[in-house]
Enzyme design. Sequence first.
Site, PDB file in Angstrom:
ATOM      1  NE  ARG A 142       7.420  21.242  32.916  1.00 24.51           N
ATOM      2  CZ  ARG A 142       7.484  20.281  33.628  1.00 24.51           C
ATOM      3  NH1 ARG A 142       8.305  20.049  34.798  1.00 24.51           N
ATOM      4  NH2 ARG A 142       6.982  19.045  32.968  1.00 24.51           N
ATOM      5  CE1 TYR A 145      10.233  18.493  24.980  1.00 30.10           C
ATOM      6  CE2 TYR A 145       8.205  18.718  26.430  1.00 30.10           C
ATOM      7  CZ  TYR A 145       8.815  17.799  25.940  1.00 30.10           C
ATOM      8  OH  TYR A 145       8.590  16.602  25.309  1.00 30.10           O
ATOM      9  N   GLY A 148       7.778  25.699  22.403  1.00 36.23           N
ATOM     10  CA  GLY A 148       8.231  25.111  21.285  1.00 36.23           C
ATOM     11  C   GLY A 148       7.355  23.982  20.728  1.00 36.23           C
ATOM     12  CE  LYS A 149       8.182  18.175  21.571  1.00 35.98           C
ATOM     13  NZ  LYS A 149       8.682  17.045  20.515  1.00 35.98           N
ATOM     14  CG  ASP A 273       6.859  19.349  38.759  1.00 37.54           C
ATOM     15  OD1 ASP A 273       8.137  19.088  38.332  1.00 37.54           O
ATOM     16  OD2 ASP A 273       5.894  18.693  38.996  1.00 37.54           O
TER      17      ASP A 273
HETATM   18  P1  NAD Z   1      15.109  11.085  24.001  1.00 39.86           P
HETATM   19  O1  NAD Z   1      15.635  12.528  24.690  1.00 39.86           O
HETATM   20  O2  NAD Z   1      15.559   9.704  24.280  1.00 39.86           O
HETATM   21  O3  NAD Z   1      15.134  11.393  22.210  1.00 39.86           O
HETATM   22  C1  NAD Z   1      15.134  12.563  21.724  1.00 39.86           C
HETATM   23  C2  NAD Z   1      16.141  12.221  20.388  1.00 39.86           C
HETATM   24  O4  NAD Z   1      16.261  13.198  19.775  1.00 39.86           O
HETATM   25  C3  NAD Z   1      17.596  11.791  21.071  1.00 39.86           C
HETATM   26  O5  NAD Z   1      18.129  10.855  20.338  1.00 39.86           O
HETATM   27  C4  NAD Z   1      18.283  13.297  20.527  1.00 39.86           C
HETATM   28  O6  NAD Z   1      19.900  12.959  20.602  1.00 39.86           O
HETATM   29  C5  NAD Z   1      17.449  13.593  19.445  1.00 39.86           C
HETATM   30  N1  NAD Z   1      17.775  15.199  19.154  1.00 39.86           N
HETATM   31  C6  NAD Z   1      17.805  16.271  20.100  1.00 39.86           C
HETATM   32  N2  NAD Z   1      17.585  17.247  19.431  1.00 39.86           N
HETATM   33  C7  NAD Z   1      18.049  16.972  18.211  1.00 39.86           C
HETATM   34  C8  NAD Z   1      18.282  17.893  16.966  1.00 39.86           C
HETATM   35  N3  NAD Z   1      18.399  19.191  17.058  1.00 39.86           N
HETATM   36  N4  NAD Z   1      18.371  17.248  15.807  1.00 39.86           N
HETATM   37  C9  NAD Z   1      18.561  15.894  15.803  1.00 39.86           C
HETATM   38  N5  NAD Z   1      18.435  14.995  16.974  1.00 39.86           N
HETATM   39  C10 NAD Z   1      17.985  15.611  17.916  1.00 39.86           C
HETATM   40  O7  NAD Z   1      13.361  11.388  24.266  1.00 39.86           O
HETATM   41  P2  NAD Z   1      12.238  10.614  24.083  1.00 39.86           P
HETATM   42  O8  NAD Z   1      11.511  10.155  25.369  1.00 39.86           O
HETATM   43  O9  NAD Z   1      12.817   9.303  23.110  1.00 39.86           O
HETATM   44  O10 NAD Z   1      11.309  11.660  23.328  1.00 39.86           O
HETATM   45  C11 NAD Z   1      11.229  11.532  21.884  1.00 39.86           C
HETATM   46  C12 NAD Z   1      10.111  12.482  21.302  1.00 39.86           C
HETATM   47  O11 NAD Z   1       9.070  12.312  21.976  1.00 39.86           O
HETATM   48  C13 NAD Z   1      10.521  14.026  21.778  1.00 39.86           C
HETATM   49  O12 NAD Z   1      10.353  14.629  20.510  1.00 39.86           O
HETATM   50  C14 NAD Z   1       9.637  14.024  22.952  1.00 39.86           C
HETATM   51  O13 NAD Z   1       9.507  15.624  23.341  1.00 39.86           O
HETATM   52  C15 NAD Z   1       8.726  13.531  22.646  1.00 39.86           C
HETATM   53  N6  NAD Z   1       7.767  13.318  23.968  1.00 39.86           N
HETATM   54  C16 NAD Z   1       8.339  12.008  24.805  1.00 39.86           C
HETATM   55  C17 NAD Z   1       7.737  11.742  26.190  1.00 39.86           C
HETATM   56  C18 NAD Z   1       8.216  10.697  27.021  1.00 39.86           C
HETATM   57  O14 NAD Z   1       7.492  10.524  28.068  1.00 39.86           O
HETATM   58  N7  NAD Z   1       9.029   9.866  26.660  1.00 39.86           N
HETATM   59  C19 NAD Z   1       6.530  12.564  26.027  1.00 39.86           C
HETATM   60  C20 NAD Z   1       5.938  13.646  25.562  1.00 39.86           C
HETATM   61  C21 NAD Z   1       6.614  13.849  24.290  1.00 39.86           C
HETATM   62  N1  UDP Z   2      10.370  14.021  39.795  1.00 37.11           N
HETATM   63  C1  UDP Z   2      10.521  13.399  41.113  1.00 37.11           C
HETATM   64  N2  UDP Z   2      11.902  12.928  41.275  1.00 37.11           N
HETATM   65  C2  UDP Z   2      12.699  12.699  40.196  1.00 37.11           C
HETATM   66  C3  UDP Z   2      12.417  13.085  39.093  1.00 37.11           C
HETATM   67  C4  UDP Z   2      10.995  13.725  38.925  1.00 37.11           C
HETATM   68  O1  UDP Z   2       9.707  13.631  42.164  1.00 37.11           O
HETATM   69  O2  UDP Z   2      13.806  12.421  40.413  1.00 37.11           O
HETATM   70  C5  UDP Z   2       8.769  14.448  39.604  1.00 37.11           C
HETATM   71  C6  UDP Z   2       8.885  15.665  38.669  1.00 37.11           C
HETATM   72  O3  UDP Z   2       9.203  16.628  39.856  1.00 37.11           O
HETATM   73  C7  UDP Z   2       7.481  15.557  38.245  1.00 37.11           C
HETATM   74  C8  UDP Z   2       6.946  14.190  37.987  1.00 37.11           C
HETATM   75  O4  UDP Z   2       8.299  13.537  38.977  1.00 37.11           O
HETATM   76  O5  UDP Z   2       6.467  15.993  39.060  1.00 37.11           O
HETATM   77  C9  UDP Z   2       7.617  13.797  36.436  1.00 37.11           C
HETATM   78  O6  UDP Z   2       8.837  14.482  36.170  1.00 37.11           O
HETATM   79  P1  UDP Z   2       9.370  13.967  34.634  1.00 37.11           P
HETATM   80  O7  UDP Z   2      10.819  14.808  34.514  1.00 37.11           O
HETATM   81  O8  UDP Z   2       9.770  12.486  34.634  1.00 37.11           O
HETATM   82  O9  UDP Z   2       8.416  14.420  33.573  1.00 37.11           O
HETATM   83  P2  UDP Z   2       7.420  15.489  33.561  1.00 37.11           P
HETATM   84  O10 UDP Z   2       7.423  16.728  34.770  1.00 37.11           O
HETATM   85  O11 UDP Z   2       8.104  16.263  32.272  1.00 37.11           O
HETATM   86  O12 UDP Z   2       6.223  15.111  33.571  1.00 37.11           O
END
Ligand code: NAD
Ligand code: UDP
Length: 321
Positions: A142, A145, A148-149, A273
Amino acid sequence: MKNRALVTGGAGFLGSHLCDRLLSEGYDVICMDNFFTGQKENIAHLIGNPYFELVRHDVTLPYFCEVDEIYNLACPASPVHYQFDPVQTTKTSVHGAINMLGLAKRTKARILQASTSEVYGDPEIHPQVESYWGRVNPVGIRSCYDEGKRCAETLFFDYYRQNQVDIKVVRIFNTYGPRMHPNDGRVVSNFIVQALRGEDLTIYGDGSQTRSFCYADDLIEGFRRMMQGPADFPGPVNIGNPGEFTMLELAEAVIRLTGSKAKIVHRPLPQDDPKQRRPDISLAEEKLGWKPTVDLEAGLQRTIEYFRSVVGNVSNGDARV
Ligand code: NAD
Ligand code: UDP
């Protein structure tokens, strides 16, 4: 003249909702995406709007435009997708942040970073507060990600201190809703798609791990409040729903709300996880007057309705197989 906003990752799940919201507020919107995980369907309804511009571009490469606000969302968010090409994931966060911060510096735009609760890793502090530095494995699957963030946050705060860039850092906790990719691999979309198809719901591990799920509309409201908030508050700020559920509880809720006859099966728990996750949102409440308004049951119902309309096109609910 309209304010112009750039949304990187604008064709993704959250990015597309943000584009909708900005257009409804009268913005001129540039949506940049490389379509790695984004879908054209998410923004198809915006094509033809004279104030919406779609640019296929990779955020790891420099990009020039004139803007007032930048929302940096480009990055795959699902573990399945960000682990597919981990080097590219780190590049997207780090080079993407450098490119967008450079753009903000030149244009004097305010810039918001979509950071994540993953910066806390597998936390020893519960619920997580912004002052907690986290417990992240730097060499695990992981890490591309999480680190990187984390590095992107570092870059944001260094541009803030060194170049006076007007930054806003939001730490997003698990957010769900319509327009998640059906094969995205995240837990909410997996469970709903599996339930609707009458397939077994795949719980990883024993299902006792917890997450807190925020509905997309609440998250976007948090973004807007942060972007319009006071300049002396760069964040980081947690945005998420403090309701905390085990994956077993989530699976049972999805089965009940879909009326599915699907069963629960257990699969191996992925490496690193996190065992538990819940945001402390006192800072968002105090600084932004923000708190979520959609509870899990209501949000799941809306999301299930969406997936009912697209599930016919789904080939496989568990993106890992
Ligand atoms: P998503 O995968 O649906 O959206 C990400 C978008 O970024 C996609 O459209 C993808 O094509 C685009 N992308 C990826 N790499 C790229 C690149 N190199 N150049 C241009 N575009 C690129 O995911 P999301 O859930 O909409 O997440 C959006 C943002 O929010 C992300 O940065 C993610 O890390 C952050 N985030 C989301 C969640 C969540 O639960 N949804 C939680 C924490 C952080
Ligand atoms: N998870 C699960 N079944 C699935 C997908 C995910 O039990 O089909 C679990 C995963 O192991 C994690 C939680 O659900 O404990 C949330 O996973 P997700 O990938 O949605 O997000 P993140 O782990 O990044 O919070």
